[in-house]
Design a protein around this motif. Sequence first.
Motif, PDB file in Angstrom:
ATOM      1  N   PRO A  55       0.826  -1.209   0.000  1.00  0.00           N
ATOM      2  CA  PRO A  55       0.000   0.000   0.000  1.00  0.00           C
ATOM      3  C   PRO A  55       0.865   1.267   0.000  1.00  0.00           C
ATOM      4  O   PRO A  55       1.965   1.283   0.545  1.00  0.00           O
ATOM      5  N   GLU A  56       0.355   2.316  -0.618  1.00  0.00           N
ATOM      6  CA  GLU A  56       1.084   3.585  -0.740  1.00  0.00           C
ATOM      7  C   GLU A  56       1.534   4.136   0.613  1.00  0.00           C
ATOM      8  O   GLU A  56       2.620   4.682   0.732  1.00  0.00           O
ATOM      9  N   LYS A  61       8.181   3.932   5.148  1.00  0.00           N
ATOM     10  CA  LYS A  61       8.007   3.593   6.567  1.00  0.00           C
ATOM     11  C   LYS A  61       9.007   2.496   6.924  1.00  0.00           C
ATOM     12  O   LYS A  61       9.280   1.612   6.122  1.00  0.00           O
ATOM     13  N   PRO A  62       9.525   2.538   8.129  1.00  0.00           N
ATOM     14  CA  PRO A  62      10.497   1.508   8.540  1.00  0.00           C
ATOM     15  C   PRO A  62       9.802   0.215   8.983  1.00  0.00           C
ATOM     16  O   PRO A  62       9.795  -0.133  10.156  1.00  0.00           O
ATOM     17  N   LEU A  63       9.191  -0.498   8.049  1.00  0.00           N
ATOM     18  CA  LEU A  63       8.510  -1.750   8.365  1.00  0.00           C
ATOM     19  C   LEU A  63       9.485  -2.916   8.236  1.00  0.00           C
ATOM     20  O   LEU A  63      10.325  -2.934   7.357  1.00  0.00           O
ATOM     21  N   ASN A  64       9.345  -3.898   9.126  1.00  0.00           N
ATOM     22  CA  ASN A  64      10.171  -5.096   8.977  1.00  0.00           C
ATOM     23  C   ASN A  64       9.333  -6.203   8.325  1.00  0.00           C
ATOM     24  O   ASN A  64       8.119  -6.083   8.175  1.00  0.00           O
ATOM     25  N   PHE A  65       9.979  -7.284   7.942  1.00  0.00           N
ATOM     26  CA  PHE A  65       9.279  -8.339   7.217  1.00  0.00           C
ATOM     27  C   PHE A  65       8.170  -8.955   8.055  1.00  0.00           C
ATOM     28  O   PHE A  65       7.123  -9.310   7.538  1.00  0.00           O
ATOM     29  N   TYR A  66       8.374  -9.075   9.359  1.00  0.00           N
ATOM     30  CA  TYR A  66       7.340  -9.675  10.213  1.00  0.00           C
ATOM     31  C   TYR A  66       6.047  -8.877  10.144  1.00  0.00           C
ATOM     32  O   TYR A  66       4.962  -9.458  10.076  1.00  0.00           O
ATOM     33  N   GLN A  67       6.132  -7.557  10.120  1.00  0.00           N
ATOM     34  CA  GLN A  67       4.939  -6.722  10.033  1.00  0.00           C
ATOM     35  C   GLN A  67       4.221  -6.933   8.703  1.00  0.00           C
ATOM     36  O   GLN A  67       2.998  -7.024   8.653  1.00  0.00           O
ATOM     37  N   TYR A  69       4.490  -9.651   6.761  1.00  0.00           N
ATOM     38  CA  TYR A  69       4.007 -11.033   6.806  1.00  0.00           C
ATOM     39  C   TYR A  69       2.699 -11.122   7.582  1.00  0.00           C
ATOM     40  O   TYR A  69       1.717 -11.710   7.122  1.00  0.00           O
ATOM     41  N   LEU A  70       2.672 -10.533   8.761  1.00  0.00           N
ATOM     42  CA  LEU A  70       1.496 -10.587   9.618  1.00  0.00           C
ATOM     43  C   LEU A  70       0.300  -9.888   8.974  1.00  0.00           C
ATOM     44  O   LEU A  70      -0.823 -10.394   9.013  1.00  0.00           O
ATOM     45  N   HIS A  71       0.540  -8.745   8.351  1.00  0.00           N
ATOM     46  CA  HIS A  71      -0.544  -8.014   7.695  1.00  0.00           C
ATOM     47  C   HIS A  71      -1.178  -8.855   6.587  1.00  0.00           C
ATOM     48  O   HIS A  71      -2.400  -9.009   6.534  1.00  0.00           O
ATOM     49  N   TYR A  72      -0.343  -9.387   5.691  1.00  0.00           N
ATOM     50  CA  TYR A  72      -0.890 -10.145   4.569  1.00  0.00           C
ATOM     51  C   TYR A  72      -1.536 -11.444   5.021  1.00  0.00           C
ATOM     52  O   TYR A  72      -2.523 -11.884   4.435  1.00  0.00           O
ATOM     53  N   LEU A  73      -1.018 -12.063   6.056  1.00  0.00           N
ATOM     54  CA  LEU A  73      -1.597 -13.305   6.554  1.00  0.00           C
ATOM     55  C   LEU A  73      -2.955 -13.062   7.203  1.00  0.00           C
ATOM     56  O   LEU A  73      -3.909 -13.787   6.938  1.00  0.00           O
ATOM     57  N   ASP A  77      -5.386 -12.676   3.673  1.00  0.00           N
ATOM     58  CA  ASP A  77      -5.469 -14.123   3.488  1.00  0.00           C
ATOM     59  C   ASP A  77      -4.423 -14.618   2.483  1.00  0.00           C
ATOM     60  O   ASP A  77      -4.699 -15.430   1.613  1.00  0.00           O
ATOM     61  N   SER A  78      -3.212 -14.067   2.599  1.00  0.00           N
ATOM     62  CA  SER A  78      -2.096 -14.436   1.723  1.00  0.00           C
ATOM     63  C   SER A  78      -0.863 -14.691   2.578  1.00  0.00           C
ATOM     64  O   SER A  78      -0.734 -14.147   3.668  1.00  0.00           O
ATOM     65  N   LEU A  79       0.040 -15.493   2.061  1.00  0.00           N
ATOM     66  CA  LEU A  79       1.277 -15.794   2.766  1.00  0.00           C
ATOM     67  C   LEU A  79       2.423 -15.076   2.072  1.00  0.00           C
ATOM     68  O   LEU A  79       2.775 -15.405   0.934  1.00  0.00           O
ATOM     69  N   ALA A  80       2.979 -14.068   2.720  1.00  0.00           N
ATOM     70  CA  ALA A  80       4.116 -13.329   2.159  1.00  0.00           C
ATOM     71  C   ALA A  80       5.376 -14.169   2.316  1.00  0.00           C
ATOM     72  O   ALA A  80       5.682 -14.630   3.408  1.00  0.00           O
ATOM     73  N   ILE A  81       6.092 -14.363   1.212  1.00  0.00           N
ATOM     74  CA  ILE A  81       7.333 -15.140   1.281  1.00  0.00           C
ATOM     75  C   ILE A  81       8.557 -14.291   0.998  1.00  0.00           C
ATOM     76  O   ILE A  81       9.670 -14.779   1.050  1.00  0.00           O
TER      77      ILE A  81
END
Length: 103
Positions: A55-56, A61-67, A69-73, A77-81
Amino acid sequence: ENQVLHNIAPRFAEGLVFSAGKVAASLLVNTWYKPTLGVLTSAFVNLQVKAIPVPEDWIQKPLNFYQVYLHYLTKEDSLAIGVIRICTPDLSTLGTAQEVDAP
């Protein structure tokens, strides 16, 4: 569905089943100890992979992969890889001399 479960077949237990590759052989052998590995492997083979732009409001923003991953999961309803970060260079400065202040 007429599917043979190779990991419980006597020929598999006797070592008479051979596989043509290290990865395939490893998966085949490990399904003997973890039968659910076959189901997981089948799910990965049949999965649908797609690239989704973030999203725009996430840009800069200083987001990490866990954030991510958790958002998309939980929300999509998707699994971020993975996350691909693309930097677009400022082409207007290409070929121009820039002054750099010495420390």
